[in-house]
Design a protein around this motif. Structure first.
Motif, short mmCIF file in Angstrom:
data_model
loop_
_atom_site.label_atom_id
_atom_site.label_comp_id
_atom_site.label_asym_id
_atom_site.label_seq_id
_atom_site.Cartn_x
_atom_site.Cartn_y
_atom_site.Cartn_z
N LEU A 46 15.26 4.15 -0.35
CA LEU A 46 14.77 4.05 0.85
C LEU A 46 13.59 3.24 1.43
O LEU A 46 13.61 2.48 2.18
N TYR A 47 12.68 3.02 0.51
CA TYR A 47 11.58 2.12 0.56
C TYR A 47 12.17 0.57 0.77
O TYR A 47 11.95 -0.11 1.48
N LEU A 90 14.85 11.54 -10.22
CA LEU A 90 15.97 11.32 -9.12
C LEU A 90 15.14 11.21 -7.87
O LEU A 90 15.34 10.19 -6.84
N SER A 91 14.16 11.83 -7.59
CA SER A 91 13.13 11.71 -6.39
C SER A 91 12.54 10.38 -6.35
O SER A 91 12.59 9.81 -5.42
N PHE A 92 12.13 9.79 -7.51
CA PHE A 92 11.70 8.34 -7.51
C PHE A 92 12.66 7.48 -7.28
O PHE A 92 12.35 6.42 -6.37
N VAL A 93 13.87 7.60 -7.67
CA VAL A 93 14.98 6.76 -7.40
C VAL A 93 15.11 6.69 -5.87
O VAL A 93 15.51 5.75 -5.20
N MET A 94 15.45 7.84 -5.27
CA MET A 94 15.54 8.04 -3.97
C MET A 94 14.56 7.32 -3.06
O MET A 94 15.12 6.76 -2.08
N ASP A 148 0.90 -1.17 -0.19
CA ASP A 148 0.00 -0.02 -0.12
C ASP A 148 0.79 1.47 0.13
O ASP A 148 0.34 2.30 -0.60
N VAL A 149 2.05 1.39 0.76
CA VAL A 149 2.78 2.26 0.82
C VAL A 149 3.31 2.65 -0.61
O VAL A 149 3.50 3.75 -1.28
N TYR A 150 3.79 1.41 -1.23
CA TYR A 150 4.68 1.78 -2.54
C TYR A 150 3.42 2.18 -3.43
O TYR A 150 3.84 3.23 -4.39
N LEU A 151 2.13 1.66 -3.64
CA LEU A 151 1.28 2.28 -4.61
C LEU A 151 0.91 3.42 -4.18
O LEU A 151 0.64 4.19 -5.13
N GLY A 152 0.83 4.00 -3.18
CA GLY A 152 0.64 5.26 -2.53
C GLY A 152 1.66 6.26 -3.17
O GLY A 152 1.44 7.37 -3.52
N ILE A 153 2.87 5.73 -3.07
CA ILE A 153 4.15 6.60 -3.54
C ILE A 153 3.83 6.72 -4.93
O ILE A 153 4.29 8.01 -5.67
N CYS A 154 3.57 5.76 -5.80
CA CYS A 154 3.50 6.07 -7.20
C CYS A 154 2.44 6.71 -7.64
O CYS A 154 2.38 7.66 -8.47
N PHE A 155 1.37 6.51 -6.97
CA PHE A 155 0.17 7.49 -7.40
C PHE A 155 0.37 8.86 -7.04
O PHE A 155 0.17 9.75 -7.75
N SER A 156 1.11 9.13 -5.86
CA SER A 156 1.57 10.51 -5.66
C SER A 156 2.40 11.12 -6.90
O SER A 156 2.31 12.29 -7.23
#
Length: 436
Positions: free
Chosen positions: A428-429, A420-424, A282-290
């Motif tokens: 962390l994830y 760059l933000s997505f890679v960082m 859920d955290v990863y899908l929320g990051i991708c949606f953001s």
């Protein structure tokens, strides 16, 4: 008594008849008034399903129990294998599975039970059971989680003063897990323990088998993580499309947002509907949606800044035109006043006393050249509206555009900042959920 318990047509061997003479199956074996020690071992035939929705697992096991009954000692050096239906003639431990939701004993073609009696009075009792056992799962790291499930065996009516349980070979008492093949899990570790169950009615013997399951993440990487990451990359395509191509960029943004929403809903169908876990997926899908939603908002901001800058240039151009018109009107007024002065000089002075009065009326004190004064026209309302509108847009532009001189630079910066933000965030994830 014996003839009353044996069904009609059944004939017991002489040895069994001698053993059963005076035998009472309702009384447990006694050893100097001490408890009966029952050794147990398990064979895990299969683990059929592991359900996160119901938080349980279904397994088929071979349960073997051994104890010694001095009433069954006989002469000889070979064991007696009896029909499973004769178990009703013997005393057996009242063992049950603690967290079992549903269990049944296999009975095809006959009841899968085994009874074997050894010369020293040792009894081997084996059962084939399929049971659904509850397993409390912690899904906060799903699908990178590890679950520890248990199989607990207790005595229902005999307390520790009557019966004692023990594992016959320690951790090696449970076999079959090494060759077990599961769909989404691998068995990492398993061990046994002995304890006591404390209830209001007393303390009861308890054996616990622990096994640790690790979920295979490859399926979820191919099913969820890769598609969601590709959707994020697809949303970045709009950064290379011109700001003037409104339909193309809006189509990419809305399509990726809707697809990501569908992917998030599909990922939750295989999980409990009412749970309080914030899972790793859920955290990863929320990051991708953001990130996808951020790409859509980025275009809205860049397009708004483009419109704001265009209106500002048009407003400056309008001010220059207005100033040029004012200068042109001033030149025309000066020329007309000079021509009227020449005409007045050529006319004969008829009333010298009235001239100063007429001059006072026609000459404006503010005009040193003596030109005729004209009333100043009232300010046009459109000029004030344009000024107010320009002021408001400057304020909005300073808030939303952060003093961006060229709106096209927003796309240029986004092409670098978003990846760059997505890679960082991914680093962390994965570091947190895999190693902490």
């Amino acid at each position: 008594m014996m003839n009353a318990e044996v069904k009609e047509g059944e004939i017991l061997p002489p040895t069994i008849q001698r053993l059963m003479k005076g035998y009472n199956k309702y009384l447990r074996p006694f050893f100097d008034n001490g408890p009966v020690t029952v050794g147990m071992s398990l064979d895990i035939a299969s683990i059929d399903t592991i359900s996160e929705i119901n938080m349980d697992y279904t397994a088929t096991i071979f349960l073997r129990q051994r104890w010694t009954d001095e009433r069954l000692v006989f002469e000889g050096n070979k064991s007696l294998s009896l029909d499973g239906r004769l178990v009703e003639l013997l005393w057996v431990p009242d063992t049950f599975i603690v967290d079992s939701k549903k269990s049944f004993l296999h009975d095809i073609t006959v009841e899968n039970r085994l009874i074997r009696i050894f010369p020293n009075g040792t009894v081997l009792y084996a059962l084939r059971i399929t049971t659904t056992v509850a397993c409390n799962m912690d899904l906060t790291k799903y699908p990178m989680d590890k679950q520890t499930c248990t199989l607990q065996l207790e005595s229902w009516g005999y307390n520790i003063n009557d019966v004692m349980f023990y594992w016959t070979r320690g951790n090696e008492s449970v076999s079959g897990l090494d060759t077990l093949q599961l769909a989404q899990y691998t068995v990492e570790d398993h061990y046994t323990s002995v304890s006591e169950a404390v209830y209001e009615t007393g303390n009861y013997p308890k054996l616990v088998f622990h096994f640790e399951l690790k979920r295979s993440i490859l399926y979820f990487i191919l099913e969820t993580y890769v598609p969601s990451s590709l959707l994020v990359v697809l949303s970045w395509v709009s950064f290379w499309i011109s700001l003037s191509s409104v339909p193309a960029r809006i189509c990419i943004g809305v399509t990726t947002v809707l697809t990501m929403t569908t992917l998030m809903m599909g990922a939750r169908t295989s999980l409990p509907n009412a749970n309080c876990f914030i899972k790793a997926i859920d955290v990863y899908l929320g990051i991708c949606f953001s990130f996808i939603f951020g790409a859509l908002i980025e275009y809205a901001v860049a397009h708004f800044c483009t419109l704001t800058h265009a209106d500002a240039h048009m407003l400056v151009y309008g001010h220059h035109i207005h100033d040029f018109d004012d200068d042109k009107n001033g030149i025309v007024m000066t020329i007309s006043s000079q021509s009227s002065r020449v005409k007045r000089r050529k006319e004969p002075a008829t009333s010298p006393t009235a001239a100063p009065a007429s001059l006072e009326l026609t000459v404006s004190p503010a005009s040193p050249s003596g030109s005729e004064a004209r009333p100043e026209p009232p300010p046009e309302p459109s000029h004030w509206c344009l000024t107010l509108l320009a002021t408001l847009r400057k304020v909005v532009r300073s808030i939303y555009c952060c003093h961006v001189r060229n709106p096209h630079h927003i796309d240029n910066h986004s092409r670098i900042i978003f990846p760059l933000s997505f890679v960082m965030v991914n680093l962390l994830y994965w570091t947190y959920y895999l190693y902490f």
